[in-house]
Structure formats: C-alpha cells, structure tokens
Design a protein around this motif. Sequence first.
Motif, PDB file in Angstrom:
ATOM      1  N   SER A 180      31.678  85.255  28.473  1.00 38.80           N
ATOM      2  CA  SER A 180      30.526  84.626  27.809  1.00 38.80           C
ATOM      3  C   SER A 180      30.801  84.441  26.325  1.00 38.80           C
ATOM      4  O   SER A 180      30.434  83.432  25.740  1.00 38.80           O
ATOM      5  CB  SER A 180      29.272  85.473  28.009  1.00 38.80           C
ATOM      6  OG  SER A 180      28.919  85.475  29.368  1.00 38.80           O
ATOM      7  N   ASP A 202      27.953  78.842  32.277  1.00 40.50           N
ATOM      8  CA  ASP A 202      28.256  80.265  32.344  1.00 40.50           C
ATOM      9  C   ASP A 202      27.614  80.855  33.594  1.00 40.50           C
ATOM     10  O   ASP A 202      26.406  81.086  33.628  1.00 40.50           O
ATOM     11  CB  ASP A 202      27.725  80.957  31.081  1.00 40.50           C
ATOM     12  CG  ASP A 202      28.277  82.366  30.922  1.00 40.50           C
ATOM     13  OD1 ASP A 202      28.846  82.884  31.905  1.00 40.50           O
ATOM     14  OD2 ASP A 202      28.129  82.931  29.821  1.00 40.50           O
ATOM     15  N   GLU A 203      28.425  81.079  34.618  1.00 38.90           N
ATOM     16  CA  GLU A 203      27.933  81.573  35.909  1.00 38.90           C
ATOM     17  C   GLU A 203      26.680  80.839  36.367  1.00 38.90           C
ATOM     18  O   GLU A 203      25.636  81.456  36.580  1.00 38.90           O
ATOM     19  CB  GLU A 203      27.654  83.083  35.835  1.00 38.90           C
ATOM     20  CG  GLU A 203      28.911  83.863  35.506  1.00 38.90           C
ATOM     21  CD  GLU A 203      28.715  85.351  35.710  1.00 38.90           C
ATOM     22  OE1 GLU A 203      28.105  85.717  36.721  1.00 38.90           O
ATOM     23  OE2 GLU A 203      29.175  86.134  34.860  1.00 38.90           O
ATOM     24  N   HIS A 215      23.604  88.045  30.665  1.00 36.43           N
ATOM     25  CA  HIS A 215      23.102  88.209  32.038  1.00 36.43           C
ATOM     26  C   HIS A 215      22.292  89.473  32.191  1.00 36.43           C
ATOM     27  O   HIS A 215      21.307  89.507  32.894  1.00 36.43           O
ATOM     28  CB  HIS A 215      24.268  88.195  33.014  1.00 36.43           C
ATOM     29  CG  HIS A 215      25.174  87.035  32.778  1.00 36.43           C
ATOM     30  ND1 HIS A 215      26.423  86.935  33.281  1.00 36.43           N
ATOM     31  CD2 HIS A 215      24.980  85.905  32.058  1.00 36.43           C
ATOM     32  CE1 HIS A 215      26.980  85.802  32.867  1.00 36.43           C
ATOM     33  NE2 HIS A 215      26.119  85.165  32.137  1.00 36.43           N
TER      34      HIS A 215
HETATM   35 MG   LIG Z   1      28.852  86.823  30.820  1.00 30.13          MG
END
Ligand SMILES: [Mg+2]
Lengths: 228, 801
Positions: free
Chosen positions: A51, A169-170, B799
Amino acid sequence: MIEPTPLLQLQSVSKGFVTNEGPLPVLRDVSMTLLAGETLALTGESGSGKSTLMHLAGALDVPDAGILQVCGVNVAGLGDRARATVRRDRIGLVFQQFNLIPSLTVGQNIAFQARLAGRYDRTFTGELIVRLGLSDHLTRYPEQLSGGQQQRVAIGRALAGQPALILADEPTGNLDEATGDAVLDLLLDLVATTGAGLMMVTHSGRLAARMERQLHLSHGALAAPVVD
Amino acid sequence: MVYTAFQGLFSHWWRHPGQLLTLLAGLALATALWSGVQAINAEARAAYDRAASTLGQDQLSRLVRADGQPVPLADYVALRRAGYLVSPVISGELRGDGARLRILGIDLLTIPPQAQAPVPITGGDIDIGQFLGDGMLLVNAATAAGALPADLPPLSITDTAPPAAAITDIGTAARLLAQTDPSYLLVDPDQPAGLGPLSDATDLVLAPPTQAGDITRLTDSFHLNLTAFGLLSFAVGLFIVHAAIGLAFEQRRSSFRTLRAVGVPLGQLIWLLAAEIIVFAVVAGAIGVALGYAIAATLLPGVAGTLRGLYGAQIDGTLGFNAVWAIGGLAIAVLGAAVAGAQALVRVAKMPLLAAAQPRAWAIAAARTTRVQGVAAFGLIITAVMIAMWGDGLLAGFACLAALLIGAALALPGLLALMLRGAERMARGPFVEWLLADTRQQLPGLSLALMALLLALSANIGVSTMVGSFRATFVGWLDQRLASELYVTARTEAEAAEIRVYLADQGLILLPILSTETRLGGAPADVFGIADDATYRDNWPLLVAAPDVWDRVADGTGALVNEQLYRRDGLRLGDTVTLDPGPNLPIVGVYSDYGNPTGQAIIGLSLFRETFPTVETLRFALRVAPDQVADLATALRDRFDLPTDSVLNQAQIKQFSLEIFEQTFRVTGALNILTLGVAAFALLTSLLTLAGMRLPQLAPVWALGQTRSTLARVELARSLLLATLTFGLALPTGLALAWVLLAVVNVAAFGWRLPMHIFPGDWLQLLIFALIAAALAAAWPALRLARTPPAALLKVFAHER
Ligand SMILES: [Mg+2]
Ligand SMILES: Nc1ncnc2c1ncn2[C@@H]1O[C@H](COP(=O)(O)OP(=O)(O)O)[C@@H](O)[C@H]1O
C-alpha cells in the motif's frame, strides 16, 4: 517501434514512517517502471509495503529518498497543490474499502473526479455506467448499495476521467470470490478499452496471473515474482 | 477493577488536556452567563426592596399635614399625651459642594419596630451614646463612597441604611436641617386598646403605606427584559453544555469499547461516567459562578446607572455575594450536565461492542429526527401566532415567547437542510455540489450548536430592537411631552402665588397644570387640567385623535385619556369617560404615558376648575429661552428654597435619559457579545466532535485531487455559510421576539405598548459579529485539518481500520 513512455518510474526509492516505537523503514531501495497501457500485479505479505508503494505511485505521499516519476513528473519536488493536480488529472484510484463520498449519490460519485479534472465526457460516462450495471442506482447513496456495487461505483469513478494510470489496492479484498471475479473482469476489460496503465495489489496468485507483469514485495524490497 | 476502569477512563483526559479544558470551559461559560444575569437581577431587586422599605414606608401609615408643611411639635406632643403610639421623623435634604444627601432623623425611643430602623440597640458597633449625643450618620458603603456635603457629623457604615440617605437621631437632623418640627409622624400599627380612631384625635391627614411604589412597577419593565434575557442565555447555556458533554463522550467512544471488550460491566461504566459528569459539573459550575459574579460586578454599575436615572430608583453599583444565585448557578450547571449526560449515557448503553463509523446511517436516523422536529416546530410556531392573536395576560405573553423560540430552534435544522438542498440544485461545479451535500450531511452533528447560535442571534436582535425602540420612542416622547423648558411645583398655594408674581415680573409665560386623584369609569385615576396653549397643540403626540381634538379639550367638550386606560377598558375614540365627581365626556384623543400604571385623563383648565374647585394650582410649565433655563432653575430653587425635583429642567432630563439609554445599550451589548461568544464556543466543540469522524469522508476527496488547505478553507467556508443561513432565520425570529416583548408582554405587564423601530445598521453589525464568531469557531478545526499529515489521511485507506 518507439519506446513507450514510462507511466511510473521508481529509482532507489525508500520510504519509512516515524512511529511511537521509533523509525520504521517500509520501502528499501525500490526501483521499477510501469509503461503506458501495461498491467502489473503487486503481491507480497501483509505489511510488506504494498500500500505504501501504491500511495507513492498515486502521488498521495512523497518518498524519503530516490526518484519517483509519475506520468513524467517528478513527484518528490512537487508541492501539495501540484501533487493534488497530478492525482486529479492523471490517476484513478480504487481502494479495498471503496472509499466513496457518502454525501454524494452514485451518479455524482462516478462523475466527481472527471468533473473536477474538467475531463467529464457525458457519452463515455453513460456507456461506462451501463457497462458497470449501475443505471438503476444512479440516485442512490453508496451505503444503500452492496459491496460489489460499491466497488463498481469506485471503478466507474476511477475510469470516468479516462486517466493514464489506474491504481487498485486489493480491489476485491472485501468481496466474496464470485463477486470479486466479476468486478475484476470488468476492471480489466474497461482498462483495456481506455488504454490506461494498471497497477493492482492482490494476494491472489490466480488474479496476479491475469496481469501482463508481476512484482513481489518482501520486507520492503522487490523480489523476483513468485509464479505458481 | 473499578480502579482500573477508572484509570482507563481518566487516562484519556491526561493524554488530551485540551479536550478536558474545552469541556470545563463550555460548562463554566454557560453557567457564568446564566448566573451573571441572575446576579444582576437579584442584586438590583434587593436594592429596590431596601429603597422601598426605607423606614417601613411600605408598611407603616404616616400622619402628615394636608398642606405638606411640617407637623407642629405641639400636635405630636398632644397625640403622645393622649396615648397614641406615633413617632416623629424629620426628613430633608442637605446640599452643599454640589452634593446632596437625604437626612432621615428618627426618634429611637418611639420608632415602631416595623420601621426596621438600622440601629442595633444592644451592643454592637454602633455607639448609642454618640448617636444620641453629638450625632452620627448611618450610611451604607456606597453612600459613604460618593460625594457628600461638607461638615457632616461622623459617618458610620451600616449595610442596612437606605441608598443615598443617612439615618440619624432626630435631634441631629433638626440641627443639620434647621427644622424643629417633624416632617411626618410614623403610626404604630398596634395602637393601645380603648383609644378612639386617630382621625378623630387630630387634624393631620393619615397617609397609607406606599405599597408597591411606582419605582417597583417601573423597574419591573427593565427586569422583565433582563429576565427574558436570562432565560434566553439559559437556553443557550443548555445547548453548549449539551455540546460539550456530547463531545466528551464522542471522543472516548473507542475507550468505552475497549473497556467493555476487556470485561468492564456496562453498569459500572455508566456509573463511573455519571459520577464523572457530576464532578465536572460541580467544578466547572463553581468556576462559572465565579465568572458570572465577575461579569455581574463589571456590568452592575451600568445597570445601576440605568435604573437610577431612568426610574429614579436608587440601587447601589456594588455587588454583594448572594448564596442563592451561587447555588442556583451550580444547580443549573449540574442539571444541564445531567440532562445532556443522560442522553449521552443512553447512547453508551446502546453502543454495540463492535461498530464501524457509518456516517450516512447516522444521517438517515438524524433525518427522521429532523422531520419530527420540523412537525413540532410547525405546531409551536402556529401556537405562538395563535397566542399572540388571541392570548391575554402576561403568562400568555411568555408562553408565546417560549413557543416562538423553541419552535424557531426546532425548525432550524429542517430549514437549513431545505435551503442547502435548494442551493445544491442551483450549484454548478462538482466541488460546490459536494460542499453543499457534505454540509447537509454535517447538519445533524451541528444542529445543537446552530440552534444555540440562532437563539443567541435572535436574543440579540430581539433585545436590541426592544431597547432601541424604547430609546427612540421614549426620547421622542420626552421631547414632545416635556415641551416646556421648565416645570415648577410649589408646596402651597401661597408659594405658588409668589412664584407666579416673581415670574410674571420677568415677563415669562406660565402654563398652570392642575391635577387631582379621582375616579374614572369606577377605578382610581388622575385627572389633569391644562391650559389651552400652542405648546400643547404643536407638540403633544397623540396615538389617536379626533380632528378638532384641542378645541374640544379647551372648551370642555372632550377629554384625552392615557393609553393605559384606553387599553385596559377597551375604549375607543368617541366613547365616554365618567369623571367621578364630574361630567361624562367623550374621548377625543389618546396619549402615550410610558411607565405610569394608573389611568389618566386630561381636560380643559376651566372645566377642571369647575369640577374640582378645591384643587390648588401648584404646578406650572414655563416657556423660557433655552439659554436662560439653568440660571432660572437655580434662581427659583434658591429664592423659594424648593427641593431639587420641584424644578425640572427639560433639557437636563433629556440629556440624562440619553445617557441612561447609552448605559443600557452598553449592558445589553456586553451580554449580547457574551451570548454570542458562548454560542461560538458551542459551535467550536461541535466542530471538534465532528472533526474526528470526518477524516474518512474527507480523505477520498483529498485523494481524488484536492489539497488539504483547500479542504480546510472549505471547512471555514462551511461554517460561514451556516452562520449566514442561521442569521437569515434569526432575523425574523428576533424581530418576532421584539414584537412579542413590545406589543404583547409589555402591554400585558404594564398596559402600554411601545411602537417598534427597526435598526438595519445593527443587523449588519451583528451579521459581521456572527461571521467572526463562526470563523473563530471553525479556525482551529480547519487549521488542524490543513496540518493533518498525509500519513493520517492514508490510514483511512488502510485495510486494518
Ligand atoms: Mg495494504
Ligand atoms: N501512516 C503510517 N504510519 C506508520 N506506519 C505505517 C503507516 N502506513 C503503513 N505503516 C506501516 O508500514 C508497514 C507497511 O504497511 P503497508 O504498506 O500498508 O503494507 P501492506 O499494504 O503491504 O499490507 C506496516 O508495518 C504498517 O504498519
């Protein structure tokens, strides 16, 4: 054949954070390029710095050392305003958490960045919305949608201004496998149509394999791609 | 366990001392505003009570001579010999060195206990020997500190002494005032059994106690206004307490969750939080009371000046500490905190153990609240209008005020949302669209603070419109009503004749003014007789009048009545009033008579003399060249030894009134700024509360190509936009508030109505103040946003949120 211009160029880039426990080096001496129209998968364990690399590529942050060129512009030397302009005009972002603007409707969200950049094309956006299957949801608010739908809105937002570089990102990390696959198909398909370059972080080797190139990050350094 | 939980909760404050300070400051400010206004009110009231009860004048009857001259000592002695309990008082004014002092000489041995003469007979500080012997003046601290005539006997400070007066022995008073006969006799209410009625025993006139003196009635008007202001400041205060407590809870949401997750029982958490609120409320309340005391002490001299000048009420410009309002202030702080805290505690109780921030879900729930509030607001405003139209009495007036203000406050979020939605339709450009939509989403979190701002602004507009109207009307009225330059009142007919001769020799015009107490339409009232003169015809303002009004008054075929009588009896032009004794006369005009509680009529001079042949001509209006007024006034006072208020100088009165209004403006102005400051503070705390939750909403906009400084400027602009819109709603609310105060509450309370004047210049100034307040409130959160490191914004996209 003329050598295509690099969309993204990193030379010996380092990046770290200052935490309560002291300095934390994250990226070490990373060098890579991404050419226009290329698709690239970035893999690596959690915490390896994927990231962080994406954020540098998105001109959201600046490196501590090394050269970082985004769309031919040296980002490290830019001020806040100029970096904001690079993001607005050149880059489309898709995050794992979707990160839509909650106060705007689906339609407004999709058109937002394109309109900010002055690159809003009605016909193109209309077609995009149809292909994303969001025609019936334009006046709804993001939270009224399912995760898959929200991610499709985020993809629409990233693509509506037809930027040169898409960073994801994912993008399917929060979706179940079937939905994730569908969303990814759509993303790859649309990226191919617009001719943008794509860098995508993913955990899945299966998804990584669908990209033209693969890079693997390990403890902040690029390693040879792991191919199953 | 409890200790650990306690530590967990409080460590938050150690790490964020700024937040603790905000919370305490919010509570303290709200308490300060409320208790400050209360202190001023209470202190002023206590001062009147002292003034009104001077020597028991509100309880004891007096014996006086019909002609107002002193009571011959022989009469007093005769009454005492006959066994009546009466006590002599010599009252007069000492002048010298430009200072005046009222002297009240009493006879300690005979004065009735109800007089509450400020002398401790047994022991204490006051030396009875000195009091009765060489003489001593008992004065209060304020009087002692003021300018005093020279060559006085020693002063002794006594708190219970009436304002601007000295209590002394009757012998000392006789010497100082060069008057041996008592001015009047106080009558003990408990006369010995077996004696005939006093009226049979003497020729003196029995004057009843002066209950609820004019002072009280007049100052009530001012206090009513201050009370209304206090109520408003209380409401504003509640909002800020609410906002501050809400902030304190919002900021610690994650700590609560952690504590619950590690096994602290919910009951214990709630219990700890409740205790925390109470402790904070008491601490902040105490600070607030002290602050309120400081505010009141600063403003009280202005208030004292206002009341002293405007109504002739003597109140001291110094503030005593009163435990009642101090406790009241604390109670308000605790109560406000409890109300605000209860809601926050319910939220903690309902808080799920694991929850992500869901701004829109919250917004949707809030939209429902807004709708409910809107319906309630509509009902309340309709109620206010209905009360204004058909309601009657003071209670109705206040109910109307309350309904109006609460209604307006509740309507605010809905109306703001509507306005923003309308603006979104017209907006061009994605960024402005987002700004408006985002602002609309912030409304629920800001609505309490905005309501406080609305109330502060409305109170500001309402109160200053009222005071301004009061000034414009009163000064204009004074100008016309006191059209003559000088007013002289003689004590006896003989003195009046002398004055007449004295003035006629100087070639001056004298307009006699006769008056008597009588009955009008069955109720006690005053009737005046006035000369037919251009002074009245040209200058007297009439609210309504027949075309030939002055001719009809002059020839005795019509009467003027004051507004109070007109409104009280629901009269109309042409209706008859019955003078008792006397003829029935049609009403040919109505004049305003501010501050007078009783009914009044004016008739022609000749008709007056016919109807009330025994009334002596003691008052005159004098037309004099303005540059001679002061000299003539002094000459009259000196030559006939007239008391100060027997010779009234129109220009002086006017000048004085203007100064008073200036003071009133200063006091209300200071209170207004304070209220606005408190509202700004509420806005600040709300913005800080929101700031923490806003990062996830702002980060995407930043990521999509806006700078942090742009976003910070937007935060500032948003605050200014909301303040402007709120001002837009506060303006009609404030004007409605002023109208209710002037046309409903004042009429219900005092029988006269003030015409409303508006002051657009003041509004502009207020708008600027509101914008400054909003900018100040938003400045800090905006600055913090501008300085947020990108890493903090990037965390939003991480995340593991
Ligand atoms: Mg990440
Ligand atoms: N803003 C930040 N401040 C401090 N540490 C950070 C920040 N962002 C990331 N890190 C740390 O840097 C390391 C790499 O993070 P990240 O790039 O998000 O990894 P990945 O995406 O590969 O899981 C992690 O140890 C993470 O905790």
